[in-house]
Each structure stands twice: as C-alpha cells, then as structure tokens.
Scaffold this motif. Structure first.
Motif, PDB file in Angstrom:
ATOM      1  N   UNK A  14      23.710  55.316  36.945  1.00 55.89           N
ATOM      2  CA  UNK A  14      24.192  56.686  37.129  1.00 55.89           C
ATOM      3  C   UNK A  14      25.654  56.701  37.569  1.00 55.89           C
ATOM      4  N   UNK A  15      26.321  57.780  37.275  1.00 54.72           N
ATOM      5  CA  UNK A  15      27.715  57.936  37.704  1.00 54.72           C
ATOM      6  C   UNK A  15      27.775  57.967  39.228  1.00 54.72           C
ATOM      7  N   UNK A  16      28.902  57.544  39.799  1.00 55.99           N
ATOM      8  CA  UNK A  16      29.045  57.630  41.255  1.00 55.99           C
ATOM      9  C   UNK A  16      29.078  59.089  41.703  1.00 55.99           C
ATOM     10  N   UNK A  17      28.946  59.337  42.993  1.00 57.94           N
ATOM     11  CA  UNK A  17      28.968  60.722  43.491  1.00 57.94           C
ATOM     12  C   UNK A  17      30.271  61.429  43.137  1.00 57.94           C
ATOM     13  N   UNK A  18      30.215  62.746  43.110  1.00 54.44           N
ATOM     14  CA  UNK A  18      31.418  63.531  42.862  1.00 54.44           C
ATOM     15  C   UNK A  18      32.511  63.146  43.850  1.00 54.44           C
ATOM     16  N   UNK A  19      33.707  63.006  43.321  1.00 48.80           N
ATOM     17  CA  UNK A  19      34.843  62.668  44.166  1.00 48.80           C
ATOM     18  C   UNK A  19      35.074  61.185  44.348  1.00 48.80           C
ATOM     19  N   UNK A  20      34.166  60.337  43.823  1.00 43.34           N
ATOM     20  CA  UNK A  20      34.313  58.885  43.927  1.00 43.34           C
ATOM     21  C   UNK A  20      34.714  58.332  42.564  1.00 43.34           C
ATOM     22  N   UNK A  21      35.778  57.568  42.534  1.00 43.27           N
ATOM     23  CA  UNK A  21      36.298  56.999  41.299  1.00 43.27           C
ATOM     24  C   UNK A  21      36.168  55.479  41.352  1.00 43.27           C
ATOM     25  N   UNK A  22      35.564  54.896  40.315  1.00 43.12           N
ATOM     26  CA  UNK A  22      35.451  53.442  40.202  1.00 43.12           C
ATOM     27  C   UNK A  22      36.467  52.957  39.176  1.00 43.12           C
ATOM     28  N   UNK A  23      37.276  51.968  39.544  1.00 49.73           N
ATOM     29  CA  UNK A  23      38.278  51.481  38.604  1.00 49.73           C
ATOM     30  C   UNK A  23      38.675  50.042  38.925  1.00 49.73           C
ATOM     31  N   UNK A  24      39.184  49.359  37.907  1.00 50.64           N
ATOM     32  CA  UNK A  24      39.728  48.016  38.068  1.00 50.64           C
ATOM     33  C   UNK A  24      41.174  48.149  38.538  1.00 50.64           C
ATOM     34  N   UNK A  25      41.583  47.328  39.539  1.00 54.82           N
ATOM     35  CA  UNK A  25      42.903  47.520  40.137  1.00 54.82           C
ATOM     36  C   UNK A  25      43.809  46.299  40.066  1.00 54.82           C
ATOM     37  N   UNK A  26      43.309  45.146  39.618  1.00 49.77           N
ATOM     38  CA  UNK A  26      44.121  43.929  39.698  1.00 49.77           C
ATOM     39  C   UNK A  26      45.262  43.893  38.704  1.00 49.77           C
ATOM     40  N   UNK A  27      45.246  44.762  37.692  1.00 52.84           N
ATOM     41  CA  UNK A  27      46.320  44.759  36.690  1.00 52.84           C
ATOM     42  C   UNK A  27      47.235  45.977  36.812  1.00 52.84           C
ATOM     43  N   UNK A  28      47.080  46.787  37.852  1.00 53.41           N
ATOM     44  CA  UNK A  28      47.880  47.997  38.010  1.00 53.41           C
ATOM     45  C   UNK A  28      49.238  47.690  38.648  1.00 53.41           C
ATOM     46  N   UNK A  29      50.236  48.547  38.436  1.00 55.32           N
ATOM     47  CA  UNK A  29      51.558  48.314  39.033  1.00 55.32           C
ATOM     48  C   UNK A  29      51.524  48.231  40.556  1.00 55.32           C
ATOM     49  N   UNK A  30      50.641  48.994  41.196  1.00 57.94           N
ATOM     50  CA  UNK A  30      50.552  48.983  42.659  1.00 57.94           C
ATOM     51  C   UNK A  30      49.415  48.090  43.145  1.00 57.94           C
ATOM     52  N   UNK A  31      49.124  47.039  42.390  1.00 56.78           N
ATOM     53  CA  UNK A  31      47.949  46.215  42.695  1.00 56.78           C
ATOM     54  C   UNK A  31      48.037  45.530  44.050  1.00 56.78           C
ATOM     55  N   UNK A  32      49.234  45.158  44.499  1.00 57.60           N
ATOM     56  CA  UNK A  32      49.346  44.452  45.778  1.00 57.60           C
ATOM     57  C   UNK A  32      48.771  45.289  46.913  1.00 57.60           C
ATOM     58  N   UNK A  33      49.114  46.571  46.952  1.00 54.25           N
ATOM     59  CA  UNK A  33      48.602  47.447  48.006  1.00 54.25           C
ATOM     60  C   UNK A  33      47.102  47.654  47.859  1.00 54.25           C
ATOM     61  N   UNK A  34      46.631  47.779  46.623  1.00 48.79           N
ATOM     62  CA  UNK A  34      45.202  47.993  46.399  1.00 48.79           C
ATOM     63  C   UNK A  34      44.393  46.750  46.728  1.00 48.79           C
ATOM     64  N   UNK A  35      44.927  45.560  46.435  1.00 41.23           N
ATOM     65  CA  UNK A  35      44.230  44.331  46.790  1.00 41.23           C
ATOM     66  C   UNK A  35      44.224  44.134  48.301  1.00 41.23           C
ATOM     67  N   UNK A  36      45.298  44.531  48.966  1.00 40.95           N
ATOM     68  CA  UNK A  36      45.308  44.519  50.426  1.00 40.95           C
ATOM     69  C   UNK A  36      44.188  45.404  50.979  1.00 40.95           C
ATOM     70  N   UNK A  37      44.027  46.583  50.397  1.00 39.91           N
ATOM     71  CA  UNK A  37      42.995  47.513  50.867  1.00 39.91           C
ATOM     72  C   UNK A  37      41.601  46.938  50.649  1.00 39.91           C
ATOM     73  N   UNK A  38      41.387  46.301  49.489  1.00 38.28           N
ATOM     74  CA  UNK A  38      40.083  45.695  49.212  1.00 38.28           C
ATOM     75  C   UNK A  38      39.791  44.563  50.189  1.00 38.28           C
ATOM     76  N   UNK A  39      40.788  43.717  50.460  1.00 34.63           N
ATOM     77  CA  UNK A  39      40.604  42.614  51.390  1.00 34.63           C
ATOM     78  C   UNK A  39      40.392  43.120  52.813  1.00 34.63           C
ATOM     79  N   UNK A  40      41.124  44.147  53.211  1.00 34.56           N
ATOM     80  CA  UNK A  40      40.954  44.722  54.546  1.00 34.56           C
ATOM     81  C   UNK A  40      39.556  45.317  54.713  1.00 34.56           C
ATOM     82  N   UNK A  41      39.025  45.905  53.646  1.00 36.23           N
ATOM     83  CA  UNK A  41      37.676  46.466  53.700  1.00 36.23           C
ATOM     84  C   UNK A  41      36.661  45.361  53.963  1.00 36.23           C
ATOM     85  N   UNK A  42      36.792  44.249  53.254  1.00 33.17           N
ATOM     86  CA  UNK A  42      35.868  43.139  53.464  1.00 33.17           C
ATOM     87  C   UNK A  42      35.960  42.622  54.897  1.00 33.17           C
ATOM     88  N   UNK A  43      37.176  42.504  55.417  1.00 31.47           N
ATOM     89  CA  UNK A  43      37.353  42.026  56.789  1.00 31.47           C
ATOM     90  C   UNK A  43      36.729  42.986  57.793  1.00 31.47           C
TER      91      UNK A  43
END
Length: 261
Positions: A117-146
């Motif tokens: 099923x689709x995620x809840x309204x307002x939640x977006x799922x996307x791949x981020x490792x190839x985006x121009x702002x990937x460094x900040x997004x990868x930081x956020x993903x790593x911080x979440x895990x920590x």
C-alpha cells in the motif's frame, strides 16, 4: 534435504559478498576481513572441521590485521546458527569477544516485496543517494539510525560507501514535511542474483503506519530493475514480522561476536 533458500544464502551471500562496499578488505585462508568506517568485519563460508587451536590462530590473524588499521575500533566475527563447529561461539567468548543481539536471516523472492500500500498521506518515499543535495540527506539518514539504534550517524562514511559502490548501494528515505522519518539501504551484490536490505529504521512515533513496508517495497522494486531475484536481511525481532508478511522466510540466525580491545 537441503533448504534451497539456505543454499542460496551460503553460496551467494557469504565470504566475498559480505565485504562488498568495504573501504578496504583482505582475504586470509577461509576468512574475509573488511573495514567499514571504524568497524571491522570477519566473515567466512565455512570453518567446519577446525578445532579450537585453529580458530584461535584465525582470530589472531584477524585481530592483527585490524590492529594495523588505526581507524578500526571494533571487530565483529559474524557467526551463523547452522554453522559448524558448534563450539565456535564459546571459543570466541573465551578469546575476548562479546555476543550481541541474535538476528534472523531472512531471504525470499524480491517480487514478493514489491507490492505494498502507499505510505500515509504527507509521507514521501524516495531514493536520495544520487540527488544534488545527497550529502545532507545521507547525513539525516545516518543521524536517524544513530538516534534510534545508538550507532551509525556517520553521513560522510555513508556517502563514501555510496561512491565506492559504483551504483550498487542505494539509500532510500521516507519524509514527512521534509523531515526524514524512516530510512534504509539497498545493497546489490555483484555477480549474484541477490541484494540486501540494510539499515532499516523508523522513528518510534511513526511506526505502525505502513511506512517501513512502503520503504521496503520501493527498494524491492528497484532491486527487480537491477535483475535481482532474491532479497535478504539480517533483521531484528521488530522487523521480522513485516518481512514475513512480505514473503521473506527465516533461513538461519546470525550473532555478532564483537571485540573491543
């Protein structure tokens, strides 16, 4: 009769497959030793037939190897519940290793996980490792895990891993109002029909809404586009029911035995 999924795991997902993405690795006898950030990993296809003295010798080889790497702070021996010799866990403990939480090795057809099923309204799922702002997004993903697991948090190492992988490591996130609330990696294993689902994490207040399931489905769909047939995951008790409902099956267990000097 041999479990066909366990055979896939032993044949395609052990040894060299487990040092894919390492910043450095080396093979010595039956051992594969890879460095991931400050963490050293020791794996093998089989130690069957070895006695305690032989295993102690291999432990010394691995510790000497990682001692030469000033970045490595911990060394993990990755054991499996179906392996021989059965005495290996006790031998590792007697040599200074400490057992961590037992995880379940899940494996199954990627196609079983791609529909969700689709995620809840307002939640977006996307791949981020190839985006121009990937460094900040990868930081956020790593911080979440920590924040959730108490380890990780190194976005720079995650970025370096992505760059080393030549397209085989993908990082996916789920965002709500621009905030990363769930994340996970897809690791395609070159030369096999397999890929791994790793680092899956969701903020506690966002659990139970189908977000992790949607994140898993997105990674499974991407895996299929890579020609992957099987997905696997070393999962916690929290993730196992979700993966089972998606069609993965438990094939063995894995227990990290960690040395901290």
């Amino acid at each position: 009769m041999t479990d066909p999924l366990l055979a896939v795991y032993d044949d395609q997902l052990r040894g060299s497959a487990e040092v894919v993405g390492a910043r450095s690795w080396e093979r010595s006898g039956p051992l594969w030793m890879g460095a991931f950030g400050d963490h050293g990993l020791v794996s093998y296809r089989s130690l069957a037939g070895l006695d305690r003295a032989a295993v102690a010798g291999l432990v010394r080889v691995s510790l000497d190897h990682f001692a030469a790497d000033p970045e490595v702070a911990t060394v993990e021996w990755k054991t499996r519940g179906h392996d021989r010799p059965a005495e290996l866990p006790g031998w590792l403990e007697s040599l200074g290793f400490v057992a961590e939480e037992v995880e379940t090795v899940m494996l199954g057809e990627a196609a079983h996980l791609a529909d969700a099923p689709a995620p809840p309204d307002g939640v977006v799922v996307r791949r981020v490792d190839a985006l121009p702002d990937r460094a900040a997004l990868l930081d956020a993903a790593a911080d979440l895990q920590a924040a959730v697991f108490g380890y990780g948090g190194d976005g720079a190492e995650l970025l370096a891993r992505v760059e080393r992988s030549e397209g085989n490591t993908e990082v996916w996130v789920a965002e709500a109002d621009g905030v990363v609330v769930s994340a996970g990696r897809l690791e395609v294993v070159p030369g096999t029909e397999c890929a791994g689902l790793w680092g899956g994490v969701t903020l506690p207040q966002w659990r139970g809404r189908g977000i992790y399931r949607a994140l898993t489905a997105a990674r499974a769909e991407s895996a299929l586009q890579h020609g992957v047939r099987h997905l696997h995951s070393d999962c916690t008790a929290m993730s196992r029911p979700i993966l089972e409902r998606s069609g993965l099956r438990a094939v063995t267990t894995t227990t990290p035995y960690v040395w901290r000097g």
